[in-house]
Design an enzyme around this catalytic site. Structure first.
Site, mmCIF file in Angstrom:
data_model
loop_
_atom_site.group_PDB
_atom_site.id
_atom_site.type_symbol
_atom_site.label_atom_id
_atom_site.label_comp_id
_atom_site.label_asym_id
_atom_site.label_seq_id
_atom_site.Cartn_x
_atom_site.Cartn_y
_atom_site.Cartn_z
ATOM 1 N N ASP A 74 -8.528 -7.416 3.974
ATOM 2 C CA ASP A 74 -9.684 -6.641 5.137
ATOM 3 C C ASP A 74 -11.020 -7.020 5.062
ATOM 4 O O ASP A 74 -11.615 -6.779 5.837
ATOM 5 C CB ASP A 74 -9.486 -5.298 4.532
ATOM 6 C CG ASP A 74 -8.170 -4.614 4.545
ATOM 7 O OD1 ASP A 74 -7.191 -5.615 4.736
ATOM 8 O OD2 ASP A 74 -7.784 -3.361 4.319
ATOM 9 N N LYS A 86 2.991 -11.692 8.336
ATOM 10 C CA LYS A 86 1.909 -10.908 8.069
ATOM 11 C C LYS A 86 1.341 -11.928 6.982
ATOM 12 O O LYS A 86 2.194 -12.071 5.794
ATOM 13 C CB LYS A 86 2.540 -9.668 7.449
ATOM 14 C CG LYS A 86 1.440 -8.894 6.767
ATOM 15 C CD LYS A 86 1.984 -7.454 6.595
ATOM 16 C CE LYS A 86 1.548 -6.760 5.311
ATOM 17 N NZ LYS A 86 0.189 -7.019 4.977
ATOM 18 N N TYR A 101 6.511 -11.157 5.472
ATOM 19 C CA TYR A 101 5.422 -10.590 4.990
ATOM 20 C C TYR A 101 5.224 -11.463 3.660
ATOM 21 O O TYR A 101 5.975 -11.378 2.549
ATOM 22 C CB TYR A 101 5.803 -9.345 4.382
ATOM 23 C CG TYR A 101 5.063 -8.503 3.134
ATOM 24 C CD1 TYR A 101 3.518 -8.952 3.351
ATOM 25 C CD2 TYR A 101 5.156 -7.184 2.715
ATOM 26 C CE1 TYR A 101 2.671 -8.431 2.937
ATOM 27 C CE2 TYR A 101 4.285 -6.682 2.120
ATOM 28 C CZ TYR A 101 2.687 -7.323 1.938
ATOM 29 O OH TYR A 101 1.735 -6.316 1.204
ATOM 30 N N THR A 142 0.983 -1.265 -0.142
ATOM 31 C CA THR A 142 -0.209 0.031 -0.059
ATOM 32 C C THR A 142 1.025 1.314 0.045
ATOM 33 O O THR A 142 0.582 2.162 -0.736
ATOM 34 C CB THR A 142 -0.837 0.030 1.236
ATOM 35 O OG1 THR A 142 -1.433 -1.381 1.422
ATOM 36 C CG2 THR A 142 -1.874 1.079 1.142
#
Ligand code: NAY
Length: 290
Positions: free
Chosen positions: A187, A161, A133, A45
């Site tokens: 999300d 993550k 990640y 992001t």
């Protein structure tokens, strides 16, 4: 290290330089208005794979300066260039970041042994907590439970993550490694991630939906499943719209309409067209009415 963390956008000026003032506003908005538990800086992001090292270093400095010790700060320092990753990792550590995170090395089809040696080298040379990640949708790198186990056994690797949607694997990982921290990364599935064993989540949309995400997280801690489900449905209305327009561009547009200088995208990302801006503005209304 638990709870809801925003994967921070990076505001740029129109010429591609870092928008210092805007970045500070975005940090403040997330801490003061959204009330999130932490910030994840320089991830997908954050467009950090489009930045040079000097800019990534500047980004880490400004965010720490603005955020201080108010929330947990995780610096994504991964790079295909191992020396750059190590230099950025050591800078983040000296600045006072709580943990580092590194994307799995991408582009080339690295073997697992190569991926493992990348984390061994970064952790040996930075000696600071590391969150792996993993985001197969962008890197194409999938790892098995055994692979994750080997990475989690490296000294200083504190968690993952987990931006993957295989939740049965996540449940198994948390069962095998209860002391490690796992963050969900889609999300629209925050509810499912937490139920599956995640300790928290790191996501882009929490710059806009941080309050709802925190309420959902808290509802689940109190076993209020119905409340959590309603919150997820409410959030997903917004997330679906963002995904259809372009998540990062929409985030910046909506934040700007809310008075936060979220700046421009970094080339070659495009800005929204006028029509897309109109669609994105509907999100401003949805959020204002909620
Ligand atoms: C990061 O490093 O920026 C992330 O945390 C990525 C997580 C996001 N995934 C992607 C592909 O950007 O927050 C999610 C994602 O934007 C959200 O689920 C909406 O699709």
């Amino acid at each position: 290290m638990k709870g809801i963390m925003t994967a921070l956008i990076t505001p740029f000026n129109e010429d591609g330089t870092l928008n210092d003032k805007g970045l500070r506003e975005v940090v403040r908005h997330n801490i003061d208005v959204m009330g999130v538990d932490g910030l994840y800086i320089g991830g997908s992001t954050g467009e950090s794979f489009l930045m040079d090292e000097a800019m990534r270093s500047e980004l880490l400095k400004i965010v720490k300066e603005e955020a201080g010790d108010a929330v947990t700060l995780i610096a994504q320092i991964g790079s295909l260039n191992i020396e750059e990753a190590i230099r950025l990792g050591n800078e983040a550590k000296e600045l006072g970041y709580d943990a580092l995170s590194a994307i799995t090395p991408y582009y080339y089809k690295f073997s697992f042994e190569e991926i493992k040696s990348y984390y061994e080298r970064i952790t040996e040379e930075t000696n600071h907590p590391m969150v792996v990640y993993s985001i197969p949708v962008l890197t194409g790198t999938q790892m098995t439970i055994d692979d994750y186990g080997e990475l989690l056994a490296i000294p200083n690797v504190v968690g993952v993550k987990y931006s993957d949607t295989n939740l049965s694997r996540l449940t198994k990982l948390k069962e095998l490694y209860p002391d490690k921290v796992f963050y969900g990364g889609a999300d629209d599935m925050l509810l499912q991630f937490i139920i599956s064993g995640a300790d928290g989540a790191i996501g882009s949309t929490y710059s806009l939906l941080g309050k709802q995400a925190k309420a959902l997280f808290d509802a689940l801690q109190n076993s209020e499943l119905k409340e959590a489900k309603n919150l997820q449905l409410e959030m997903n209305q917004v997330i679906a719209k963002m995904e259809s327009i372009g998540v990062y561009q929409t985030l910046k547009h909506v934040l700007k309409e809310q008075g936060v200088d979220a700046g421009f995208m970094k080339f070659p990302f495009k800005e929204l067209t006028d029509d897309e801006k109109r669609q994105a503005s509907e999100i401003v209304d949805i959020l204002a009415s909620g």
